[in-house]
Design an enzyme around this catalytic site. Structure first.
Site, PDB file in Angstrom:
ATOM      1  N   HIS A 206     -17.737  49.885 -50.547  1.00 18.31           N
ATOM      2  CA  HIS A 206     -18.347  51.051 -50.462  1.00 18.31           C
ATOM      3  C   HIS A 206     -17.460  52.438 -50.447  1.00 18.31           C
ATOM      4  CE1 HIS A 206     -22.196  48.944 -48.595  1.00 18.31           C
ATOM      5  NE2 HIS A 206     -21.974  48.553 -50.069  1.00 18.31           N
ATOM      6  N   HIS A 240     -21.296  54.990 -53.143  1.00 22.54           N
ATOM      7  CA  HIS A 240     -21.983  53.677 -53.352  1.00 22.54           C
ATOM      8  C   HIS A 240     -22.125  53.035 -51.970  1.00 22.54           C
ATOM      9  CE1 HIS A 240     -20.669  49.189 -53.742  1.00 22.54           C
ATOM     10  NE2 HIS A 240     -22.225  49.438 -54.203  1.00 22.54           N
ATOM     11  N   HIS A 335     -28.858  48.626 -57.226  1.00 22.10           N
ATOM     12  CA  HIS A 335     -28.503  47.304 -57.682  1.00 22.10           C
ATOM     13  C   HIS A 335     -28.703  46.244 -56.810  1.00 22.10           C
ATOM     14  CE1 HIS A 335     -24.280  49.203 -56.719  1.00 22.10           C
ATOM     15  NE2 HIS A 335     -24.617  48.225 -55.994  1.00 22.10           N
ATOM     16  N   ASN A 336     -29.396  46.366 -55.605  1.00 22.83           N
ATOM     17  CA  ASN A 336     -29.765  45.071 -54.874  1.00 22.83           C
ATOM     18  C   ASN A 336     -31.312  45.297 -54.639  1.00 22.83           C
ATOM     19  OD1 ASN A 336     -27.209  43.933 -54.931  1.00 22.83           O
ATOM     20  ND2 ASN A 336     -27.049  44.258 -52.596  1.00 22.83           N
ATOM     21  N   HIS A 409     -23.268  46.020 -62.164  1.00 20.55           N
ATOM     22  CA  HIS A 409     -23.260  46.926 -61.262  1.00 20.55           C
ATOM     23  C   HIS A 409     -21.835  47.581 -60.952  1.00 20.55           C
ATOM     24  CE1 HIS A 409     -21.535  44.338 -58.539  1.00 20.55           C
ATOM     25  NE2 HIS A 409     -22.001  45.120 -57.304  1.00 20.55           N
TER      26      HIS A 409
END
Length: 418
Positions: A206, A240, A335-336, A409
């Site tokens: 992240h 992110h 993306h999850n 991703h």
């Protein structure tokens, strides 16, 4: 025999593990990648995606994106669409522990020349205002009750408290709040792990980056302008992150519940216990779906608070309002996740539960779930680079229907943490 010898080459970028590859597969498994990437993938990816292909109700193919690598149950980069009217299941392993880990991109009207002299000050202040690392706490002081409200309301909760603009919601997937989140379906332990983490990045891959859109890297100037990239060496900010310890606990809670009922109650046998699941249309499946949506909303709120902090930092340093600096959201996308979507299967439109784990939704032009301003262009697709390497702003295409409008991703890994 090398794994690639078991693959059927559909095209230069599509490779298929046929039904006969492993007993129990209900559909073929497809890997979307160049031959070089396919050869570089570890064997666990093939074992995991073929296991996914055995899940009840799976439609068309089990899919793995180009940056696929081994994960918990599903590979990272895995996509599976379940027919909810044909016994389709929901699996936490197909969403990930960091529910709604995702990307947000913000433009500014600043250039590299404006920012370079003050870059250290910007980074230092951002580091102070947006906590990063394991176990970090945010500046929001919420009670457990307030946190339960937040996870039902998502980013809207923040905007209503002056931590954002209405436009931010319009440019966030699901308008920053997915309907159907039910805080009665989450545990006290999950609340305890999440209530003080709103507005934090977390750890691992992240990040929060101040980035430059260099002229030589803009491949479609007209499209870039529609996404707000309009000046040479324009400064943008990308970050992110996801739902932190809260999402992890939600997934953990329901994995344990599913393991207890999956075979005794529903007679579901799986090839890997990490694919623990329940029928979507079951009390346990519906409860997890409602709890998982709380994870989605927590993450939307988390990124909204981080955006608020970023705007404050830039405003303080440059002595101008965030509006004057044109600090506008390009898009925010997960993306999850797992979401109910309509897709064409064998010429019929069906309602499918699309699991995307380490895979970005990428709707093409004309899709009715897109904001009005992107209906013509297609969805902005944010592919994060690893820290301090290039990231990408792409766009969804109509041909994306082949992968249920899903793509890679990025975000810095092509292999497992372990």
């Amino acid at each position: 025999m090398a794994i690639i010898d078991s693959l059927k080459k559909i095209s230069d970028t599509v490779w298929e593990l046929p039904l006969g590859y492993k007993a129990g597969m209900r559909v073929p498994a497809r890997i979307i990648a160049t031959e070089k990437l396919v050869r570089d993938m570890d064997e666990a990816v093939y074992q995991q995606i073929s296991n996914v292909a055995s899940l009840p109700g799976i439609a068309r193919y089990a899919l793995c994106m180009p940056d696929g690598h081994s994960g918990y149950g599903f590979p990272i980069g895995g996509v599976a669409a379940m027919d909810v009217h044909q016994g389709g299941v929901i699996s936490p392993g197909g969403i990930g522990f960091d529910i709604n880990c995702g990307m947000r991109l913000i433009t500014t009207n600043l250039t590299l020349q404006d920012v370079q002299p003050r870059l250290k000050e910007i980074v230092d202040r951002l580091f102070h205002r947006v906590p990063a690392g394991v176990g970090t706490h945010g500046f929001l002081k919420l009670s457990h009750s307030e946190f339960r409200d937040l996870v039902e309301q998502g980013a809207r909760w923040c905007v209503e408290r002056d931590m954002g603009w209405q436009e931010d919601l319009e440019l966030t997937e699901e308008n920053g709040c997915i309907a159907g989140a039910d805080a009665s379906k989450i545990s006290d332990r999950a609340v305890q792990r999440g209530y003080n983490q709103v507005g934090t990045l977390g750890s691992g891959n992240h990040y929060l980056e101040v980035q430059v859109a260099r002229p030589e890297d803009v491949r479609d100037k007209e499209l870039a302008a529609k996404f707000g990239i309009t000046i040479p060496n324009q400064i943008v900010v990308m970050f992110h992150c996801g739902s932190r310890g809260f999402g992890h606990q939600v997934a953990t809670d329901y994995l344990q519940k599913f393991l207890k009922v999956m075979e005794p109650k529903y007679e579901i046998k799986i090839l890997d216990r990490e694919l623990a699941c329940a029928p979507f249309d079951s009390p346990e499946g519906r409860d997890y779906f409602a709890a998982m949506k709380c994870g989605l909303n927590m993450s939307f709120a988390n990124r909204q608070v981080i955006l608020h902090q970023i705007r404050e930092v830039f405003s303080e340093i440059f002595g101008r309002s965030a509006a004057d600096l044109e600090m506008r959201v390009v898009y925010d996308v997960s993306h999850n996740t797992a979401k109910l979507e309509r897709h064409m299967i064998d010429g019929q439109e069906k309602t499918l539960l699309v699991h995307r784990k380490g895979s970005t939704r990428a709707f093409g032009p004309g899709h009715d779930e897109l904001p009005a301003r992107y209906r013509e262009t297609g969805q902005p697709v944010i592919i994060g680079g690893s820290m301090e390497t290039g990231s990408y702003l792409l766009v969804g295409t109509t041909s994306g229907s082949e992968t249920f409008f899903s793509t890679a991703h990025g975000s810095g890994r092509t292999m497992s943490r372990t």
